[in-house]
Design a protein around this motif. Structure first.
Motif, PDB file in Angstrom:
ATOM      1  N   SER A 273      56.990  46.421  29.235  1.00 53.59           N
ATOM      2  CA  SER A 273      56.250  45.112  28.385  1.00 53.59           C
ATOM      3  C   SER A 273      56.918  44.528  27.880  1.00 53.59           C
TER       4      SER A 273
ATOM      5  N   ASP B 191      54.778  49.669  32.240  1.00 53.58           N
ATOM      6  CA  ASP B 191      53.878  48.457  32.199  1.00 53.58           C
ATOM      7  C   ASP B 191      54.103  47.257  31.933  1.00 53.58           C
TER       8      ASP B 191
ATOM      9  N   PHE C  25      52.912  52.713  35.691  1.00 48.34           N
ATOM     10  CA  PHE C  25      52.744  52.655  34.763  1.00 48.34           C
ATOM     11  C   PHE C  25      51.771  53.907  34.076  1.00 48.34           C
TER      12      PHE C  25
ATOM     13  N   SER D 146      46.294  53.309  30.548  1.00 47.06           N
ATOM     14  CA  SER D 146      46.454  51.884  30.657  1.00 47.06           C
ATOM     15  C   SER D 146      45.765  50.654  30.222  1.00 47.06           C
ATOM     16  N   LYS D 147      45.347  49.463  29.578  1.00 48.56           N
ATOM     17  CA  LYS D 147      45.001  48.719  29.356  1.00 48.56           C
ATOM     18  C   LYS D 147      45.695  47.445  31.088  1.00 48.56           C
ATOM     19  N   ASP D 148      46.958  47.803  31.476  1.00 46.09           N
ATOM     20  CA  ASP D 148      47.416  46.903  32.262  1.00 46.09           C
ATOM     21  C   ASP D 148      47.691  47.809  33.523  1.00 46.09           C
ATOM     22  N   TYR D 149      47.015  49.351  33.777  1.00 47.92           N
ATOM     23  CA  TYR D 149      46.554  49.985  34.968  1.00 47.92           C
ATOM     24  C   TYR D 149      45.676  49.308  35.620  1.00 47.92           C
TER      25      TYR D 149
ATOM     26  N   GLN E 215      48.712  56.183  28.195  1.00 48.13           N
ATOM     27  CA  GLN E 215      48.340  54.660  27.540  1.00 48.13           C
ATOM     28  C   GLN E 215      49.281  53.200  27.717  1.00 48.13           C
ATOM     29  N   HIS E 216      49.690  52.360  27.226  1.00 44.74           N
ATOM     30  CA  HIS E 216      50.460  51.524  27.666  1.00 44.74           C
ATOM     31  C   HIS E 216      52.131  51.753  27.673  1.00 44.74           C
ATOM     32  N   HIS E 217      52.136  52.387  25.900  1.00 46.81           N
ATOM     33  CA  HIS E 217      53.394  53.217  25.851  1.00 46.81           C
ATOM     34  C   HIS E 217      53.329  54.367  26.350  1.00 46.81           C
TER      35      HIS E 217
END
Length: 338
Positions: free
Chosen positions: A141, A165, A274, A278-281, A305-307
């Motif tokens: 992150s 991520d 990723f 994840s919201k960033d994918y 997910q993100h983490h």
């Protein structure tokens, strides 16, 4: 990251985004045997001074200077212990370190922070921690962002770089996470440890089935406050517990729009991971990374997910180990000759 949900969220924390639902019965708070054994693995707590600031890091492994090594760099407001249960999973072949960025965890605070001060901290720890001839940096992150900037300065001395991520955005989609935010308020002081720990949240907000990991990192995200504490900031007038990170870290912090050029021109191997959920994918982001560097792996971890390292710790460790094995086989982790 620790996040008090009664405060205004930073711009990059999408509080309005849908949060994946997870039934309470699917969240495990009992520490399984593998986790207990990982936390029982011996490690050293070390410091290195960077530009006048003491930077703290943890180290696992032996004293063989030729043994390849990995440095983990945490995200926004987090700390070195986010990887304390990952490091032992990689110790069969590698020395491992995990650091506290300046102003976070048990590192000292600075008067001000820039992307380059963070990058120099990463470089200093990587070369101080005896992580082989050419260390590999893994940044999650926000840690991925400053790891990328460290690559701008040190990639010719690194064995590889893994971004977890963190999205390298095109100039057209670039956005600053912090630059235009209002100044952050001091962190809230809670009357006792248990009250403070109960306020710990992941940011961006997400559930985590491995509740025992969240419990563990949450408790280590806090520091006790006494009257007059907060060196370099307004002295505290309260007694209790608050988050370890400096609330002023991100005031005016500029990320820059040169990430694609840095990523494309890194002198060491690189890869990006990723979480599939994840919201960033974003498939478009993956395609952009592949266009920038077709030779560099970009892939996802299912069920994460993100983490990623909290959701799927063994899959995350396996992904890192697989990339390490590939780069080791290619000779990237040893000194180049001639």
């Amino acid at each position: 990251m620790a996040y008090d949900e009664t405060r205004e969220a930073p711009n990059n924390f999408h509080k309005e985004s849908a949060v994946r639902f997870l039934p309470d019965e699917d969240v495990t708070h009992h520490r399984p045997q593998w986790f207990r054994e990982a936390l029982a693995t011996p490690y050293e707590s070390r410091h290195v001074t960077v530009d006048g600031t003491k930077i703290h890091y943890l180290r696992w492994g032996n004293n063989d200077p030729e043994r390849p090594g990995i440095l983990f760099v945490h995200g926004n407001g987090a700390h070195a212990f986010w990887f304390a249960f990952i490091a032992p999973l990689l110790m069969d072949r590698y020395n491992v370190a995990s650091m506290d960025l300046g102003g976070m965890g048990d590192s000292e605070w600075r008067d001000s922070y820039t992307r380059d001060t963070f990058a120099h901290e990463i470089g200093a720890v990587a070369f101080d921690a005896q992580l082989g001839p050419r260390p590999v940096i893994v940044g999650h992150s926000f840690g991925g962002f400053v790891t990328l900037i460290a690559g701008k300065h040190y990639s010719d001395r690194l064995g590889g770089m893994i971004l977890a991520d963190f999205t390298v955005r095109s100039p057209e989609t670039h956005r600053e996470w912090f630059l235009h935010n209002p100044p952050r308020k001091p962190t809230r002081v809670y009357p006792d440890f248990e009250t403070a720990k109960a306020r710990f949240r992941l940011a961006p907000l997400q559930p985590c089935a491995n509740g025992y990991i969240v419990d563990y990192i949450g408790g280590l995200s806090l520091r006790e406050v006494k009257i007059g504490d907060n060196p370099g900031r307004r002295p505290s007038t309260e007694v209790g517990w608050t988050w370890k990170f400096d609330a002023e870290i991100f005031n005016g912090l500029e990320m820059g729009s040169d990430h694609p050029d840095i990523y494309k021109n890194l002198a060491c191997p690189k890869a990006t991971i990723f979480g599939l959920e994840s919201k960033d994918y974003e498939p478009a982001s993956i395609e952009y990374l592949r266009e920038l560097a077709p030779e560099s792996p970009v892939f996802t971890v299912p069920g994460a997910q993100h983490h990623i390292m909290l959701d799927q710790p063994h899959a995350f460790a396996t992904a890192v180990a697989s990339l390490m094995a590939q780069w080791e086989a290619e000779g990237s982790l040893t000194k180049k000759t001639g």
